[in-house]
Design a protein around this motif. Structure first.
Motif, PDB file in Angstrom:
ATOM      1  N   LYS A 123       0.830  -1.205   0.000  1.00 39.51           N
ATOM      2  CA  LYS A 123       0.000   0.000   0.000  1.00 39.51           C
ATOM      3  C   LYS A 123       0.867   1.259   0.000  1.00 39.51           C
ATOM      4  O   LYS A 123       0.369   2.369  -0.196  1.00 39.51           O
ATOM      5  CB  LYS A 123      -0.913  -0.026   1.233  1.00 39.51           C
ATOM      6  CG  LYS A 123      -2.238   0.686   1.057  1.00 39.51           C
ATOM      7  CD  LYS A 123      -3.138   0.422   2.241  1.00 39.51           C
ATOM      8  CE  LYS A 123      -4.360   1.316   2.225  1.00 39.51           C
ATOM      9  NZ  LYS A 123      -5.069   1.256   3.508  1.00 39.51           N
ATOM     10  N   LYS A 196      -7.992   5.443  13.013  1.00 36.71           N
ATOM     11  CA  LYS A 196      -8.935   4.643  12.227  1.00 36.71           C
ATOM     12  C   LYS A 196      -9.456   3.440  13.009  1.00 36.71           C
ATOM     13  O   LYS A 196     -10.385   2.757  12.563  1.00 36.71           O
ATOM     14  CB  LYS A 196      -8.263   4.175  10.923  1.00 36.71           C
ATOM     15  CG  LYS A 196      -7.991   5.351   9.986  1.00 36.71           C
ATOM     16  CD  LYS A 196      -7.174   4.958   8.769  1.00 36.71           C
ATOM     17  CE  LYS A 196      -6.853   6.197   7.947  1.00 36.71           C
ATOM     18  NZ  LYS A 196      -7.411   6.144   6.597  1.00 36.71           N
TER      19      LYS A 196
ATOM     20  N   ARG B  22     -14.808  10.696  -3.610  1.00 36.89           N
ATOM     21  CA  ARG B  22     -13.487  11.215  -3.226  1.00 36.89           C
ATOM     22  C   ARG B  22     -13.568  12.712  -2.925  1.00 36.89           C
ATOM     23  O   ARG B  22     -12.963  13.208  -1.974  1.00 36.89           O
ATOM     24  CB  ARG B  22     -12.474  10.970  -4.352  1.00 36.89           C
ATOM     25  CG  ARG B  22     -12.067   9.525  -4.486  1.00 36.89           C
ATOM     26  CD  ARG B  22     -10.906   9.365  -5.492  1.00 36.89           C
ATOM     27  NE  ARG B  22     -10.875   7.984  -5.947  1.00 36.89           N
ATOM     28  CZ  ARG B  22     -11.386   7.541  -7.092  1.00 36.89           C
ATOM     29  NH1 ARG B  22     -11.958   8.391  -7.945  1.00 36.89           N
ATOM     30  NH2 ARG B  22     -11.334   6.266  -7.406  1.00 36.89           N
ATOM     31  N   LEU B  25     -15.275  13.310   0.417  1.00 38.17           N
ATOM     32  CA  LEU B  25     -14.456  12.942   1.578  1.00 38.17           C
ATOM     33  C   LEU B  25     -13.615  14.124   2.059  1.00 38.17           C
ATOM     34  O   LEU B  25     -13.078  14.094   3.164  1.00 38.17           O
ATOM     35  CB  LEU B  25     -13.537  11.765   1.228  1.00 38.17           C
ATOM     36  CG  LEU B  25     -14.152  10.374   1.383  1.00 38.17           C
ATOM     37  CD1 LEU B  25     -13.223   9.311   0.831  1.00 38.17           C
ATOM     38  CD2 LEU B  25     -14.471  10.079   2.848  1.00 38.17           C
ATOM     39  N   LYS B  26     -13.532  15.171   1.260  1.00 41.26           N
ATOM     40  CA  LYS B  26     -12.763  16.351   1.689  1.00 41.26           C
ATOM     41  C   LYS B  26     -13.557  17.229   2.666  1.00 41.26           C
ATOM     42  O   LYS B  26     -12.989  18.090   3.318  1.00 41.26           O
ATOM     43  CB  LYS B  26     -12.354  17.184   0.462  1.00 41.26           C
ATOM     44  CG  LYS B  26     -11.414  16.423  -0.473  1.00 41.26           C
ATOM     45  CD  LYS B  26     -11.114  17.226  -1.747  1.00 41.26           C
ATOM     46  CE  LYS B  26     -10.290  16.391  -2.725  1.00 41.26           C
ATOM     47  NZ  LYS B  26     -10.262  17.000  -4.075  1.00 41.26           N
ATOM     48  N   GLN B  98     -12.501   6.386   6.512  1.00 39.35           N
ATOM     49  CA  GLN B  98     -12.471   7.037   5.199  1.00 39.35           C
ATOM     50  C   GLN B  98     -11.753   6.170   4.168  1.00 39.35           C
ATOM     51  O   GLN B  98     -11.173   6.662   3.188  1.00 39.35           O
ATOM     52  CB  GLN B  98     -11.834   8.435   5.270  1.00 39.35           C
ATOM     53  CG  GLN B  98     -12.648   9.439   6.056  1.00 39.35           C
ATOM     54  CD  GLN B  98     -12.441   9.287   7.563  1.00 39.35           C
ATOM     55  OE1 GLN B  98     -11.314   9.321   8.033  1.00 39.35           O
ATOM     56  NE2 GLN B  98     -13.511   9.111   8.323  1.00 39.35           N
ATOM     57  N   GLU B  99     -11.788   4.870   4.373  1.00 36.33           N
ATOM     58  CA  GLU B  99     -11.276   3.921   3.378  1.00 36.33           C
ATOM     59  C   GLU B  99     -11.876   2.552   3.699  1.00 36.33           C
ATOM     60  O   GLU B  99     -12.682   2.430   4.618  1.00 36.33           O
ATOM     61  CB  GLU B  99      -9.742   3.882   3.380  1.00 36.33           C
ATOM     62  CG  GLU B  99      -9.126   3.413   4.659  1.00 36.33           C
ATOM     63  CD  GLU B  99      -7.592   3.359   4.594  1.00 36.33           C
ATOM     64  OE1 GLU B  99      -7.013   3.289   3.490  1.00 36.33           O
ATOM     65  OE2 GLU B  99      -6.972   3.380   5.675  1.00 36.33           O
ATOM     66  N   ASP B 120     -13.334  -0.770  -4.827  1.00 41.32           N
ATOM     67  CA  ASP B 120     -12.693  -0.258  -3.612  1.00 41.32           C
ATOM     68  C   ASP B 120     -12.145   1.120  -3.979  1.00 41.32           C
ATOM     69  O   ASP B 120     -11.090   1.245  -4.607  1.00 41.32           O
ATOM     70  CB  ASP B 120     -11.576  -1.211  -3.188  1.00 41.32           C
ATOM     71  CG  ASP B 120     -10.787  -0.709  -1.979  1.00 41.32           C
ATOM     72  OD1 ASP B 120     -10.861   0.499  -1.670  1.00 41.32           O
ATOM     73  OD2 ASP B 120     -10.082  -1.524  -1.360  1.00 41.32           O
ATOM     74  N   VAL B 122     -10.905   3.912  -2.490  1.00 42.54           N
ATOM     75  CA  VAL B 122      -9.665   4.554  -2.052  1.00 42.54           C
ATOM     76  C   VAL B 122      -8.443   3.781  -2.552  1.00 42.54           C
ATOM     77  O   VAL B 122      -7.441   4.361  -2.955  1.00 42.54           O
ATOM     78  CB  VAL B 122      -9.661   4.729  -0.520  1.00 42.54           C
ATOM     79  CG1 VAL B 122      -8.308   5.225  -0.026  1.00 42.54           C
ATOM     80  CG2 VAL B 122     -10.767   5.701  -0.117  1.00 42.54           C
ATOM     81  N   LYS B 123      -8.543   2.462  -2.546  1.00 41.04           N
ATOM     82  CA  LYS B 123      -7.416   1.659  -3.031  1.00 41.04           C
ATOM     83  C   LYS B 123      -7.383   1.627  -4.565  1.00 41.04           C
ATOM     84  O   LYS B 123      -6.397   1.188  -5.153  1.00 41.04           O
ATOM     85  CB  LYS B 123      -7.570   0.237  -2.489  1.00 41.04           C
ATOM     86  CG  LYS B 123      -6.268  -0.495  -2.281  1.00 41.04           C
ATOM     87  CD  LYS B 123      -6.500  -1.798  -1.532  1.00 41.04           C
ATOM     88  CE  LYS B 123      -5.254  -2.667  -1.550  1.00 41.04           C
ATOM     89  NZ  LYS B 123      -5.560  -4.031  -1.064  1.00 41.04           N
ATOM     90  N   ASP B 124      -8.478   2.087  -5.181  1.00 37.80           N
ATOM     91  CA  ASP B 124      -8.597   2.108  -6.640  1.00 37.80           C
ATOM     92  C   ASP B 124      -8.471   0.706  -7.236  1.00 37.80           C
ATOM     93  O   ASP B 124      -7.711   0.480  -8.175  1.00 37.80           O
ATOM     94  CB  ASP B 124      -7.572   3.077  -7.251  1.00 37.80           C
ATOM     95  CG  ASP B 124      -7.843   3.340  -8.731  1.00 37.80           C
ATOM     96  OD1 ASP B 124      -8.999   3.167  -9.160  1.00 37.80           O
ATOM     97  OD2 ASP B 124      -6.893   3.696  -9.451  1.00 37.80           O
TER      98      ASP B 124
END
Lengths: 254, 254
Positions: A123, A196, B22, B25-26, B98-99, B120, B122-124
């Motif tokens: 990661k 988290k 995404r 999430l800001k 947040q992931e 997924d 965040v992990k794309d």
């Protein structure tokens, strides 16, 4: 040498080790059982430990080393500087998933954790630092962790402890908003230091927690054996707890 | 329209939805409890479902929709084409981390799964496809999953089932080489279809498994209710199992 310089030097070594691991993941891995079929070791664990041990021996010949794969020293006291190495934490994930594993190094001086390094290699999330240097994640400073109570956060637990309800872990987990089981102490520590997860309960050898405590304590988290006594870097596997202050105190009362 | 064209169109919609997530999430997320404190919904879940439902209604007005957040239809039979949507699977992870959450869509035609989409965000990592189109992960074709037996792989389990040993899940898990608890069905399916876990046992609503079964079955994996009867996309929450053939049969004998 300042702690910042030492930190930067070890960051380079760990990055180099990670590059080697990524390269080795392109070829078949040689896997052996250690104590039982849940406890594996691979050529990559051993080679990574050898690489790191050689760096330390060459640069700091007077320092001591504890390593999961047996290349370290037999130590009888905690005097001086001790490096505690887990070359691949989460070996089962490494073997079965080729991800979700970490390189971990904790550095202690006269039994005080001074620097920790946890790198989720695939990661590419690298936490490092300590009480004096500050804690960083991929070059960004990490903030103090919010003091969340048990029922407002996720908790990481060890599978065997959850299975057998050791120390009422199942009751504690039910009180949390959710339970996670990641199979890699380093991933749990990375989650806890970033807010988290609000805690992690497990049964850990010193190389499983040394890096984590060096990173966690400066961020306001509390670490100890599960019974509240100090963790022991020269000890055998020990029931271990890291959590926010509030969560720690709630768990202590179960 | 061919299934490949439909697949490509939905891939675009999901990518667009992921971009919006995404972005959101800001800013702070608005969180509400649904049935209990472990069951959350956010403005982002609702807005993402609304976005996807609008795309489907506009492009395919005769199709039917089942959605976790209530914007779909009340269906009494499985005739025709049904879209089963989980806009954010793993909402607890979404809120607390947040992931580790996924967008999921399953498309069924006359009760047969034809296409699945699990992203997924965040992990794309984006898996999509089905029996006729083939299954892809980020544009790469996904191979048939190796038929691994229970004791040679990791198994994903639902926390509550493990806690209460529902259907002897704890005994099953001990037989596996390791247990994982990720808090997001989509992540478990992504692991299973890539051979990183040999199974997943949980208690799932149709939107939690619809995408997963469409992706799993073409890769040689077996999916059903835990008792072996067919999963039911019009049903309530149901005990569910996906696994390699060998692991599935071993679990059926517990």
């Amino acid at each position: 040498m300042t702690q910042v310089a030492l930190m930067n030097q070890v960051v380079e070594w760990v990055n180099e080790a990670a590059d080697q691991i990524r390269e080795k993941l392109k070829s078949p891995i040689m896997v052996e059982e250690k104590s039982n079929r849940h406890d594996l070791v691979t050529n990559v664990d051993k080679e990574t430990e050898a690489f790191l041990v050689e760096k330390i021996r060459t640069n700091y010949p007077d320092d001591h080393i504890l390593g999961e794969e047996g290349l370290g020293d037999n130590l009888s006291d905690t005097k001086g500087r001790i490096w505690v190495i887990d070359p691949i934490d989460g070996t089962l994930n490494f073997v079965k998933q080729q991800e979700n594993f970490c390189i971990m190094i904790g550095i202690f001086e006269d039994n005080v954790p001074i620097l920790g390094f946890i790198y989720d290699v695939v990661k590419d999330e690298f936490a490092y630092g300590g009480a004096k240097t500050g804690v960083f994640l991929n070059s960004q400073s990490v903030n103090q962790v919010e003091n969340v109570c048990l029922r407002d956060g996720l908790i990481g637990v060890n599978g065997a402890m959850f299975c057998h309800n050791t120390f009422n872990v199942r009751d504690i987990a039910i009180e949390a908003v959710g339970v996670r089981m990641l199979g890699c102490a380093g991933l749990d520590f990375l989650n806890v230091i970033r807010g988290k997860q609000n805690g992690y309960i497990s049964n850990l050898a010193p190389w499983d927690f040394a890096a984590g405590v060096a990173l966690s304590e400066p961020l306001g988290l509390k670490c100890s054996k599960f019974d509240g006594s100090p963790y022991d870097i020269l000890g055998e596997r020990q029931y271990f707890l890291v959590a926010t202050q509030k969560t720690y105190e709630e768990i202590a009362n179960y």
